[in-house]
Enzyme design. Structure first.
Site, mmCIF file in Angstrom:
data_model
loop_
_atom_site.group_PDB
_atom_site.id
_atom_site.type_symbol
_atom_site.label_atom_id
_atom_site.label_comp_id
_atom_site.label_asym_id
_atom_site.label_seq_id
_atom_site.Cartn_x
_atom_site.Cartn_y
_atom_site.Cartn_z
ATOM 1 C CB ALA A 39 37.451 45.993 35.957
ATOM 2 N N GLY A 47 34.014 48.006 39.487
ATOM 3 C CA GLY A 47 33.095 47.178 38.705
ATOM 4 C C GLY A 47 32.296 46.214 39.571
ATOM 5 C CD GLU A 71 31.132 50.649 37.588
ATOM 6 O OE1 GLU A 71 32.066 49.838 37.362
ATOM 7 O OE2 GLU A 71 31.070 51.759 37.045
ATOM 8 C CD GLU A 83 35.734 52.702 39.589
ATOM 9 O OE1 GLU A 83 35.495 53.418 40.585
ATOM 10 O OE2 GLU A 83 34.952 51.827 39.168
HETATM 11 N N1 DAK Z 1 42.253 43.681 40.031
HETATM 12 C C1 DAK Z 1 43.229 42.739 40.063
HETATM 13 N N2 DAK Z 1 43.679 42.170 41.197
HETATM 14 C C2 DAK Z 1 43.116 42.574 42.357
HETATM 15 C C3 DAK Z 1 42.083 43.560 42.393
HETATM 16 C C4 DAK Z 1 41.643 44.118 41.140
HETATM 17 N N3 DAK Z 1 40.636 45.027 41.050
HETATM 18 N N4 DAK Z 1 41.726 43.761 43.683
HETATM 19 C C5 DAK Z 1 42.510 42.924 44.420
HETATM 20 N N5 DAK Z 1 43.330 42.218 43.626
HETATM 21 C C6 DAK Z 1 44.336 41.216 44.011
HETATM 22 C C7 DAK Z 1 45.569 41.885 44.599
HETATM 23 O O1 DAK Z 1 46.433 42.319 43.571
HETATM 24 C C8 DAK Z 1 46.142 40.748 45.427
HETATM 25 O O2 DAK Z 1 46.796 39.863 44.549
HETATM 26 P P1 DAK Z 1 48.280 39.282 44.885
HETATM 27 O O3 DAK Z 1 49.130 40.466 45.107
HETATM 28 O O4 DAK Z 1 48.071 38.463 46.133
HETATM 29 O O5 DAK Z 1 48.637 38.457 43.674
HETATM 30 C C9 DAK Z 1 44.901 40.036 45.957
HETATM 31 O O6 DAK Z 1 43.836 40.412 45.091
HETATM 32 C C10 DAK Z 1 44.537 40.458 47.372
HETATM 33 O O7 DAK Z 1 44.421 41.858 47.397
HETATM 34 P P2 DAK Z 1 45.178 42.771 48.485
HETATM 35 O O8 DAK Z 1 46.447 42.144 48.925
HETATM 36 O O9 DAK Z 1 45.239 44.156 47.947
HETATM 37 O O10 DAK Z 1 44.136 42.662 49.704
HETATM 38 P P3 DAK Z 1 43.790 43.759 50.814
HETATM 39 O O11 DAK Z 1 42.875 43.082 51.777
HETATM 40 O O12 DAK Z 1 45.049 44.405 51.335
HETATM 41 O O13 DAK Z 1 42.973 44.918 50.039
HETATM 42 C C11 DAK Z 1 41.290 45.740 48.499
HETATM 43 C C12 DAK Z 1 41.738 44.603 49.466
HETATM 44 C C13 DAK Z 1 40.043 45.264 47.795
HETATM 45 C C14 DAK Z 1 40.972 47.004 49.326
HETATM 46 C C15 DAK Z 1 42.463 46.051 47.512
HETATM 47 O O14 DAK Z 1 42.850 44.827 46.886
HETATM 48 C C16 DAK Z 1 42.074 47.029 46.438
HETATM 49 O O15 DAK Z 1 42.074 48.251 46.650
HETATM 50 N N6 DAK Z 1 41.796 46.524 45.210
HETATM 51 C C17 DAK Z 1 41.562 47.334 44.041
HETATM 52 C C18 DAK Z 1 40.213 48.000 44.113
HETATM 53 C C19 DAK Z 1 39.962 48.898 42.885
HETATM 54 O O16 DAK Z 1 40.720 49.829 42.613
HETATM 55 N N7 DAK Z 1 38.903 48.583 42.138
HETATM 56 C C20 DAK Z 1 38.535 49.357 40.955
HETATM 57 C C21 DAK Z 1 39.178 48.768 39.717
HETATM 58 S S1 DAK Z 1 38.713 49.668 38.224
HETATM 59 C C22 DAK Z 1 33.705 48.715 32.293
HETATM 60 C C23 DAK Z 1 33.399 47.725 33.215
HETATM 61 C C24 DAK Z 1 33.979 47.758 34.475
HETATM 62 C C25 DAK Z 1 34.883 48.754 34.813
HETATM 63 C C26 DAK Z 1 35.179 49.739 33.904
HETATM 64 C C27 DAK Z 1 34.601 49.718 32.620
HETATM 65 N N8 DAK Z 1 33.122 48.703 30.988
HETATM 66 C C28 DAK Z 1 32.112 47.668 30.654
HETATM 67 C C29 DAK Z 1 33.364 49.756 30.060
HETATM 68 C C30 DAK Z 1 35.463 48.726 36.143
HETATM 69 C C31 DAK Z 1 36.628 49.289 36.484
HETATM 70 C C32 DAK Z 1 37.180 48.992 37.856
HETATM 71 O O17 DAK Z 1 36.584 48.309 38.633
#
Ligand code: DAK
Length: 261
Positions: free
Chosen positions: A65, A112, A115, A135
């Site tokens: 997400a 997400g 998921e 997360e």
């Molecule tokens: N959100 C927003 N931006 C993101 C992102 C994310 N999840 N993942 C990556 N980006 C953006 C980065 O901020 C960066 O943007 P700029 O800085 O260039 O503007 C760009 O994508 C490239 O990312 P990185 O520079 O970080 O690239 P790397 O290759 O170094 O790393 C990575 C890739 C995928 C390992 C890293 O970006 C990362 O760890 N991303 C976050 C992963 C994460 O924590 N995902 C979980 C998020 S919480 C629900 C439905 C869904 C959900 C919950 C409830 N309901 C229906 C109730 C879901 C929740 C989640 O998913």
């Protein structure tokens, strides 16, 4: 329909949905999830389409997400709305689609994104795929089925470790653990996903719906209830023209021409 965050096209009898926010690793913004829902509903309503594929790009299926969308939300926003991601036309459309949906995953499928892939009917993975529920790293937990579907798919030990530590699984481990149906070289993923979805689309649609429903019942019932459901569904396929055609074609040594009736 004009979409801003996804690319949508009909390829033969396959509805093709490509998540398209490459600048953000296909992070699932509310708008993107809503568009995915609209595309699924449109393909579900289109008689010419028999199966769908959701895919991303080579770096990411989706990295979760959109954290920038979520950052400012508080408990009361999420709790009262109960669908921060416009669940009614996004996640719900995915969860309730009757036509099969294949996730074709290259690169990251995180949070997400993992998921969303798991909510599809099965996952075809490129050898570059990486799955995870990270997360916990940002102080929260999975919210769209991660603790439930991942646990059912790979068992408690791996699911618990992944949800508690954020560790990612590569494609090999995901296949061994039963999360994905097959691994393909990255450059072959798209063609294979299209081929598999096209094959499903040619099958008898009522039989496809019943098979999908019956497999899903296995996750929600006792074995006895599941077996009873399957037996009833099996018998009911004999009320279709397609069953007559399918068996007749076999006996006559020809290809069946299913009419989805
Ligand atoms: N959100 C927003 N931006 C993101 C992102 C994310 N999840 N993942 C990556 N980006 C953006 C980065 O901020 C960066 O943007 P700029 O800085 O260039 O503007 C760009 O994508 C490239 O990312 P990185 O520079 O970080 O690239 P790397 O290759 O170094 O790393 C990575 C890739 C995928 C390992 C890293 O970006 C990362 O760890 N991303 C976050 C992963 C994460 O924590 N995902 C979980 C998020 S919480 C629900 C439905 C869904 C959900 C919950 C409830 N309901 C229906 C109730 C879901 C929740 C989640 O998913």
């Amino acid at each position: 329909m004009e979409y801003q965050n996804i690319l949508v096209e009909t390829r033969g009898a396959v509805g093709w949905i490509q998540l398209n926010r490459p600048e953000a690793m296909n992070a699932l913004s509310m708008a993107l999830v809503s568009e995915v829902g609209q595309a699924i509903e449109a393909f579900q309503a289109d008689d010419e389409v028999g199966a769908m594929v959701i895919t991303g790009n080579e770096k990411a299926f989706a990295a979760g997400a959109d954290i920038k969308d979520m950052e400012g939300q508080d408990f009361i926003d999420l709790f009262l709305a109960d669908f921060p991601y416009n669940r009614r036309d996004g996640w719900d459309s995915l969860n309730t689609a009757r036509k099969p949906i294949i996730a074709a995953v290259s690169g990251f499928a995180l949070g997400g994104g993992c998921e969303m892939a798991m909510a599809c009917d099965f996952i075809l993975a490129a050898d570059t795929a990486r799955f995870g529920q990270p997360e916990i790293n940002i102080g929260t937990i999975p919210g769209a089925g991660g603790t439930q579907r991942l646990t059912r798919a790979v068992g408690k030990a791996k699911a618990m470790e992944m949800c508690l530590t954020g560790r990612m699984m590569d494609a090999e481990e995901a296949e061994r653990a039963g999360l994905v149906s097959r691994i393909l070289p990255a450059e072959e993923l798209e063609a294979e996903a299209l081929k598999v979805a096209g094959k499903i689309a040619k099958m008898s649609r009522p039989a496809v719906y019943m098979a999908k429903e019956a497999v899903n019942v296995a996750f929600e019932s006792s074995l006895q209830e599941g077996l009873r459901f399957e037996r009833r569904a099996f018998a009911s396929t004999f009320a279709t023209e397609d069953q007559k055609e399918g068996m007749n074609a076999f006996v006559e040594k020809r290809k069946p021409d299913f009419k989805h009736r």
